[in-house]
Every structure is written in structure tokens, then in C-alpha cells.
Scaffold this motif. Structure first.
Motif, PDB file in Angstrom:
ATOM      1  N   ASP A  11      -8.272  43.883 -24.386  1.00 17.27           N
ATOM      2  CA  ASP A  11      -7.060  44.379 -23.718  1.00 17.27           C
ATOM      3  C   ASP A  11      -7.394  45.484 -22.722  1.00 17.27           C
ATOM      4  O   ASP A  11      -6.742  45.613 -21.680  1.00 17.27           O
ATOM      5  N   ALA A  12      -8.392  46.301 -23.042  1.00 14.37           N
ATOM      6  CA  ALA A  12      -8.787  47.371 -22.121  1.00 14.37           C
ATOM      7  C   ALA A  12      -9.343  46.792 -20.827  1.00 14.37           C
ATOM      8  O   ALA A  12      -9.006  47.249 -19.720  1.00 14.37           O
ATOM      9  N   LEU A  13     -10.198  45.791 -20.948  1.00 21.71           N
ATOM     10  CA  LEU A  13     -10.746  45.150 -19.752  1.00 21.71           C
ATOM     11  C   LEU A  13      -9.658  44.438 -18.967  1.00 21.71           C
ATOM     12  O   LEU A  13      -9.639  44.464 -17.725  1.00 21.71           O
ATOM     13  N   ALA A  14      -8.735  43.804 -19.694  1.00 24.25           N
ATOM     14  CA  ALA A  14      -7.626  43.111 -19.026  1.00 24.25           C
ATOM     15  C   ALA A  14      -6.742  44.104 -18.272  1.00 24.25           C
ATOM     16  O   ALA A  14      -6.187  43.777 -17.214  1.00 24.25           O
ATOM     17  N   ALA A  15      -6.593  45.307 -18.808  1.00 28.84           N
ATOM     18  CA  ALA A  15      -5.770  46.322 -18.142  1.00 28.84           C
ATOM     19  C   ALA A  15      -6.372  46.703 -16.800  1.00 28.84           C
ATOM     20  O   ALA A  15      -5.650  46.896 -15.809  1.00 28.84           O
ATOM     21  N   VAL A  16      -7.682  46.817 -16.749  1.00 21.42           N
ATOM     22  CA  VAL A  16      -8.345  47.126 -15.471  1.00 21.42           C
ATOM     23  C   VAL A  16      -8.084  46.007 -14.477  1.00 21.42           C
ATOM     24  O   VAL A  16      -7.736  46.239 -13.314  1.00 21.42           O
ATOM     25  N   ARG A  17      -8.229  44.769 -14.929  1.00 22.79           N
ATOM     26  CA  ARG A  17      -8.008  43.630 -14.040  1.00 22.79           C
ATOM     27  C   ARG A  17      -6.558  43.567 -13.580  1.00 22.79           C
ATOM     28  O   ARG A  17      -6.267  43.248 -12.424  1.00 22.79           O
ATOM     29  N   ARG A  18      -5.636  43.888 -14.473  1.00 22.07           N
ATOM     30  CA  ARG A  18      -4.214  43.845 -14.131  1.00 22.07           C
ATOM     31  C   ARG A  18      -3.880  44.800 -12.996  1.00 22.07           C
ATOM     32  O   ARG A  18      -2.963  44.545 -12.209  1.00 22.07           O
ATOM     33  N   HIS A  19      -4.603  45.886 -12.898  1.00 26.65           N
ATOM     34  CA  HIS A  19      -4.383  46.850 -11.822  1.00 26.65           C
ATOM     35  C   HIS A  19      -5.255  46.556 -10.603  1.00 26.65           C
ATOM     36  O   HIS A  19      -5.391  47.401  -9.718  1.00 26.65           O
ATOM     37  N   GLY A  20      -5.843  45.375 -10.574  1.00 28.02           N
ATOM     38  CA  GLY A  20      -6.655  44.988  -9.428  1.00 28.02           C
ATOM     39  C   GLY A  20      -8.002  45.673  -9.396  1.00 28.02           C
ATOM     40  O   GLY A  20      -8.638  45.750  -8.335  1.00 28.02           O
ATOM     41  N   GLY A  21      -8.466  46.152 -10.553  1.00 29.73           N
ATOM     42  CA  GLY A  21      -9.688  46.928 -10.599  1.00 29.73           C
ATOM     43  C   GLY A  21     -10.926  46.123 -10.953  1.00 29.73           C
ATOM     44  O   GLY A  21     -10.879  44.921 -11.241  1.00 29.73           O
ATOM     45  N   THR A  22     -12.060  46.820 -10.948  1.00 36.27           N
ATOM     46  CA  THR A  22     -13.367  46.265 -11.260  1.00 36.27           C
ATOM     47  C   THR A  22     -13.922  46.979 -12.485  1.00 36.27           C
ATOM     48  O   THR A  22     -13.790  48.196 -12.604  1.00 36.27           O
ATOM     49  N   SER A  23     -14.524  46.222 -13.398  1.00 38.69           N
ATOM     50  CA  SER A  23     -15.139  46.802 -14.593  1.00 38.69           C
ATOM     51  C   SER A  23     -16.661  46.703 -14.489  1.00 38.69           C
ATOM     52  O   SER A  23     -17.199  45.644 -14.168  1.00 38.69           O
ATOM     53  N   VAL A  24     -17.335  47.820 -14.771  1.00 40.58           N
ATOM     54  CA  VAL A  24     -18.796  47.880 -14.730  1.00 40.58           C
ATOM     55  C   VAL A  24     -19.286  48.295 -16.111  1.00 40.58           C
ATOM     56  O   VAL A  24     -18.904  49.355 -16.614  1.00 40.58           O
ATOM     57  N   LEU A  25     -20.102  47.466 -16.722  1.00 40.21           N
ATOM     58  CA  LEU A  25     -20.672  47.784 -18.032  1.00 40.21           C
ATOM     59  C   LEU A  25     -21.983  48.534 -17.814  1.00 40.21           C
ATOM     60  O   LEU A  25     -22.916  48.004 -17.202  1.00 40.21           O
ATOM     61  N   VAL A  26     -22.052  49.779 -18.285  1.00 36.14           N
ATOM     62  CA  VAL A  26     -23.232  50.629 -18.090  1.00 36.14           C
ATOM     63  C   VAL A  26     -23.704  51.063 -19.471  1.00 36.14           C
ATOM     64  O   VAL A  26     -23.020  51.827 -20.159  1.00 36.14           O
ATOM     65  N   THR A  27     -24.864  50.580 -19.879  1.00 37.27           N
ATOM     66  CA  THR A  27     -25.287  50.719 -21.271  1.00 37.27           C
ATOM     67  C   THR A  27     -26.778  51.009 -21.385  1.00 37.27           C
ATOM     68  O   THR A  27     -27.561  50.662 -20.479  1.00 37.27           O
ATOM     69  N   GLY A  28     -27.138  51.628 -22.499  1.00 34.84           N
ATOM     70  CA  GLY A  28     -28.545  51.843 -22.779  1.00 34.84           C
ATOM     71  C   GLY A  28     -29.232  50.601 -23.312  1.00 34.84           C
ATOM     72  O   GLY A  28     -30.465  50.544 -23.413  1.00 34.84           O
ATOM     73  N   LYS A  29     -28.465  49.585 -23.651  1.00 34.50           N
ATOM     74  CA  LYS A  29     -29.035  48.365 -24.235  1.00 34.50           C
ATOM     75  C   LYS A  29     -29.845  47.594 -23.200  1.00 34.50           C
ATOM     76  O   LYS A  29     -29.554  47.639 -22.001  1.00 34.50           O
ATOM     77  N   PHE A  30     -30.859  46.884 -23.680  1.00 34.65           N
ATOM     78  CA  PHE A  30     -31.648  45.991 -22.841  1.00 34.65           C
ATOM     79  C   PHE A  30     -30.695  45.052 -22.100  1.00 34.65           C
ATOM     80  O   PHE A  30     -29.827  44.414 -22.699  1.00 34.65           O
ATOM     81  N   THR A  31     -30.852  44.959 -20.794  1.00 32.80           N
ATOM     82  CA  THR A  31     -29.855  44.276 -19.957  1.00 32.80           C
ATOM     83  C   THR A  31     -29.614  42.839 -20.409  1.00 32.80           C
ATOM     84  O   THR A  31     -28.465  42.395 -20.513  1.00 32.80           O
ATOM     85  N   ARG A  32     -30.691  42.109 -20.685  1.00 32.89           N
ATOM     86  CA  ARG A  32     -30.507  40.699 -21.064  1.00 32.89           C
ATOM     87  C   ARG A  32     -29.685  40.579 -22.332  1.00 32.89           C
ATOM     88  O   ARG A  32     -28.830  39.703 -22.453  1.00 32.89           O
ATOM     89  N   ASN A  33     -29.922  41.453 -23.291  1.00 33.11           N
ATOM     90  CA  ASN A  33     -29.166  41.394 -24.536  1.00 33.11           C
ATOM     91  C   ASN A  33     -27.721  41.838 -24.331  1.00 33.11           C
ATOM     92  O   ASN A  33     -26.808  41.316 -24.972  1.00 33.11           O
TER      93      ASN A  33
END
Length: 480
Positions: free
Chosen positions: A91-113
Motif C-alpha cells: 500500500d505504501a508503494l501504491a500510494a507513491v504511484r497514486r500521486h504520480g511518483g517514483t519509488s527507489v529502493l536503496v538498500t545495503g543488501k546485495f543488489t541481485r538478491n
């Protein structure tokens, strides 16, 4: 000026996903392979730091990187399948999209995983950037233009602050509210379930601030004021930003403006303390307007701006502003917007990114009586394309709508929206879809419309639809 695009960054572990079961299982597999006993439960209590920080207490430095590589190798089969999304993540990601926004996932995890988790849980994100932690996330957030970063750890707060982004913290990870506040988080939420409502308020606040800044930079404006919700809100916003002495309202009088709209519009404008100008416009003298092809609105708006532009100069007002909102710009069928743009009109609501719903929400918060006013397009919008627009036709439509509302009131049927569509000799009545069955059972309503001067009247079974006449166009794209 245009509003900055909405870009929201999200952490992954313990923000969007519950990493603990899969992470623990992978660590245990590594422990079993190496024969080194690790405090797996303790290592999973406060996820966030990079893997080398967690392994260093148990292994010599030269073994850490090979073990990280092994961890990443076995992780997909062990950790990805059992990992679940945390409450509110989708729902949080959908809220960003509903407002015409872009979501960027920024994480310490290995990118492929990280990508595997995104794919497995069908997260609607636009970009995934892994292997960054703490302050190191700032560069990624800045590169993507993220002004909000959502995380669960104090190091997520550090990354957001280093990027100059708003830090939003959720209590789904191992950090306490006290720790997150001490780190300097701007917003603290119990979980992502609270995020959509917070984002709704934040986006509105941000766009209202952008609107105020835009209007202040304009210096003075003449608002093309129809009396509808959008132009009324713009007029009120201009008065707030500039003061009534630098604002005027221009309500153009012509055959296409219902008489019933004139007095309320004047009363609203005068209540704000602004000058009210009521110039006459003569769109009927424009052949393209009378012909009533799908680009009729172009000629109407051209006439309006050709009248208001010199009027603004006469009153020493720097700009003519229309109530075009952000939804109008992307609606796909607004030839009038093109005419206004060609003549230099400004669109502060659209430039600030304010949608129709946001205009109504802000109008309600400001106690404006127009916050829930139904859409009230000009009378010419009721005439079918290809049928010539004349003063007689417009007056007939207005009489028919007044008569229909009176007949509905007589039989106790309440409607919000009502249109009489002039199809030539016949008319089509549109009312709220929920009211259609009741109107079908009340023949006096259609009789009242017919008595206004139509040979025949039909009730549209689909109910009221804004822009219903556009449905009759074979190729609306050519008129955009």
C-alpha cells in the motif's frame, strides 16, 4: 514553474520485508558449513549494518569476503522464498504511484538478491540500488532526486539527512522510537500502514507551498474566475500569497455562462476583498466556436484570453491565471488549454501539481464554500458536436436544466449532478447514476425538459458523466 517530481526512497530489510527468518536461515547454513557457532538470533535483532560488520567478530579478516560471497550465493534458495512483505508495504508503494511518483529502493543488501525479493513479492518500484549503507545512501538518493527516504534504522536516518531528504522512520525494525528521534528522524510511524495517509498530507502540503511560492513570484494576477471549485481556490490562494490589492477576479459574461452562476461568483470574489471585473466576451462571433467541432473550447478560451490579457495590463496586473489543475493537463482532451498557453496564460495549480481532489481537500481545509461544488462546465458543452451553437440553444438548455431541477425537487429526488444534452431537436438528460431508477419512475421530470423546447427527451441510463459529449468523437486525439 513546475512542482518537483515526487521521488520516494525506501529501505528494504525490516522496512518493506521481514528479513529475519530468511536471514537467520542463511546465517545458520553458513555456520553449519564453517563449523563456527554464531549468535544468529542476536545478529538478527538489529538488521541494517553490512554483512561484514556482522561476520567480523567470528572470522579472521581474510575469510570475511569469501564468506560474504558464499552467503550471497546460497541466499536466493534459502532466504527469498520464505520472506514476506511487512504490513502496509504494498500500500505504501501504491500510494507513491497514486500521486504520480517514483519509488527507489536503496538498500545495503546485495543488489541481485534485493531484486529477487522485489520480483518475488511484486513490489512496484522503479529502481533498485543495493550495497549502500548509512551515509553512503545519500549519493543514491541525491542522484535520483529523492526528497523522502523511508527506513527503520538510525543509519537510514543518517542517509536521509546527508541527502537533504525528509527522514521517515517506521518502528518495524530493531531501533526504538527514542533512538530514531535521537538520530534526527523527521517523521515517526508505527508501521507502513500509516504511510499512505501521511504521504497524502505531505504531498498536499508540499504542493500548496509550491503554489504559494509561485504566486508570490508572479507579483500580481488577474484570475479567470468562473466561480467553480478550481478558479475559486486559485483566487483564494492568490489573495493569501499576494494580498487582495494585487489580485483581481475576471468573470466573463456571455451566453455560455449560466445566469445562476453569476451572483454566487461575484459574492465569493467580493468576500475575499478583491476587485471583480465582468467583461463581455463574444465567442459567438468566432466561426470556429459556432461550428461546434471538437475544438470549440479552443475558440472559447482564445476569446477569453484575448479579452483578459489587455484587461490585466489596463489594471497593472502582471499575469492572467487560469484554474487549470494537474488532472486537466493529463486528461488528454483539453483544446482550451492549448489556446490559453499560446496566449501566455499561467496555470499555477497545474504547475504546483495540484489535482482536482487536492484542490477540493485544500478548499475544505480553508473553509471555502466551493470545496464540494459540482462541476459546472459552460452551457455550450451541452450541445452535441456538429450542432451549431446559438444563443437560442444555450438559453433552451439553461431553461431545461432549471425546469428539471425544479421537477426533481417536486417529487423529492435529490441529485448532485445534472446535465441536459442538446442533440439537435432531441435532448438527453443525465443525472447521478444512483438516481436514474427514481427518475425513470417520475415522468414529470422528462416532461419538464421537453416543455423547455425539445421535441423529444431521453434519460441516459448510464447517468451523469463529465465530458460525455467527447464519447461521441471518432478521433479525439486530433483536438488535443
Amino acid at each position: 514553474m513546475t512542482a518537483a517530481p515526487l521521488v520516494v526512497g525506501f529501505d528494504l530489510d525490516m522496512t518493506l520485508i521481514d528479513t529475519r527468518p530468511g536471514f537467520a536461515a542463511t546465517l545458520q547454513a553458513l555456520s553449519d558449513e564453517t563449523g563456527v557457532v554464531m549468535d544468529v538470533a542476536g545478529m538478527c535483532e538489529n538488521l541494517g549494518p553490512p554483512l561484514d560488520h556482522l561476520l567480523s567478530p567470528y572470522f579472521p579478516v581474510e575469510q570475511v569476503q569469501p564468506l560474504i560471497d558464499r552467503f550471497r550465493e546460497i541466499y536466493p534458495d534459502i532466504a527469498v522464498p520464505p520472506t514476506l512483505a511487512l504490513a502496509g508495504a504494498h500500500d505504501a508503494l501504491a500510494a507513491v504511484r497514486r500521486h504520480g511518483g517514483t519509488s527507489v529502493l536503496v538498500t545495503g543488501k546485495f543488489t541481485r538478491n534485493a531484486v529477487l525479493h522485489v520480483e518475488a513479492l511484486a513490489f512496484d518500484v522503479d529502481h533498485v540500488v543495493g550495497e549502500v549503507w548509512g551515509v553512503g545512501k545519500a549519493g543514491v538518493l541525491t542522484e535520483h532526486g529523492a526528497r523522502v527516504y523511508v527506513g527503520d534504522h538510525v543509519h537510514d536516518v543518517e542517509g536521509a539527512r546527508a541527502a537533504g531528504a525528509l527522514s521517515v522512520s517506521v518502528l518495524s525494525g530493531g531501533c526504538t522510537a527514542e533512538e530514531l528521534r535521537a538520530a534526527g528522524t523527521d517523521v515517526l510511524l508505527e508501521s507502513l500502514d500509516e504511510f499512505p495517509a501521511w504521504l497524502e498530507a505531505h504531498v498536499l502540503e508540499t504542493r500548496l507551498a509550491a503554489l504559494e511560492e509561485d504566486l508570490r513570484r508572479r507579483g500580481s494576477v488577474l484570475v479567470a474566475f468562473s466561480g467553480g471549485a478550481d478558479s475559486a481556490f486559485l483566487l483564494a490562494a492568490a489573495v493569501r500569497a499576494l494580498g487582495p490589492g494585487h489580485v483581481a477576479a475576471a468573470t466573463a459574461y456571455s451566453d455560455s455562462l449560466p445566469v445562476a452562476e453569476r451572483d454566487p461568483a461575484r459574492a465569493f470574489a467580493e468576500s475575499l476583498g478583491v476587485r471583480v471585473l465582468t467583461p463581455r466576451t463574444h465567442e459567438m462571433e468566432r466561426e470556429g466556436y459556432r461550428a461546434n467541432a471538437a475544438d470549440r473550447c479552443y475558440f472559447c478560451k482564445a476569446e477569453l484570453l484575448d479579452v483578459l490579457t489587455p484587461l490585466a495590463a489596463e489594471h497593472s496586473l502582471a499575469h492572467v491565471a487560469t484554474g487549470t489543475n494537474a488532472d486537466d493537463v493529463v486528461a488528454g482532451f483539453r483544446p482550451g488549454i492549448r489556446a490559453a498557453d499560446e496566449r501566455g496564460a499561467v496555470t499555477p495549480l497545474a504547475d504546483a501539481g495540484l489535482t482536482k481532489a487536492q484542490v477540493r481537500a485544500a478548499s475544505r481545509a480553508w473553509d471555502l464554500p466551493t470545496w464540494d461544488k459540482p462541476a459546472a462546465a459552460c452551457l455550450s458543452s451541452r450541445v452535441a458536436y456538429g450542432v451549431e451553437v446559438t444563443p437560442h440553444r444555450l438559453a433552451r438548455v439553461e431553461r431545461a436544466e432549471v425546469a428539471a431541477r425544479a421537477a426533481l425537487a417536486d417529487v423529492g429526488i435529490e441529485v448532485r449532478d445534472l446535465r441536459v444534452r442538446d442533440l439537435g431537436d432531441a435532448a438527453r438528460l443525465e443525472v447521478d447514476a444512483a438516481a436514474v431508477p427514481a427518475v425513470e419512475a417520475a415522468p414529470d421530470v422528462l416532461a419538464a425538459v421537453r416543455a423547455a423546447g425539445f421535441d423529444a427527451v431521453e434519460l441516459d441510463p448510464r447517468g451523469f458523466r463529465s465530458g460525455a459529449m467527447n464519447e461521441r468523437l471518432a478521433d479525439p486525439d486530433r483536438y488535443r
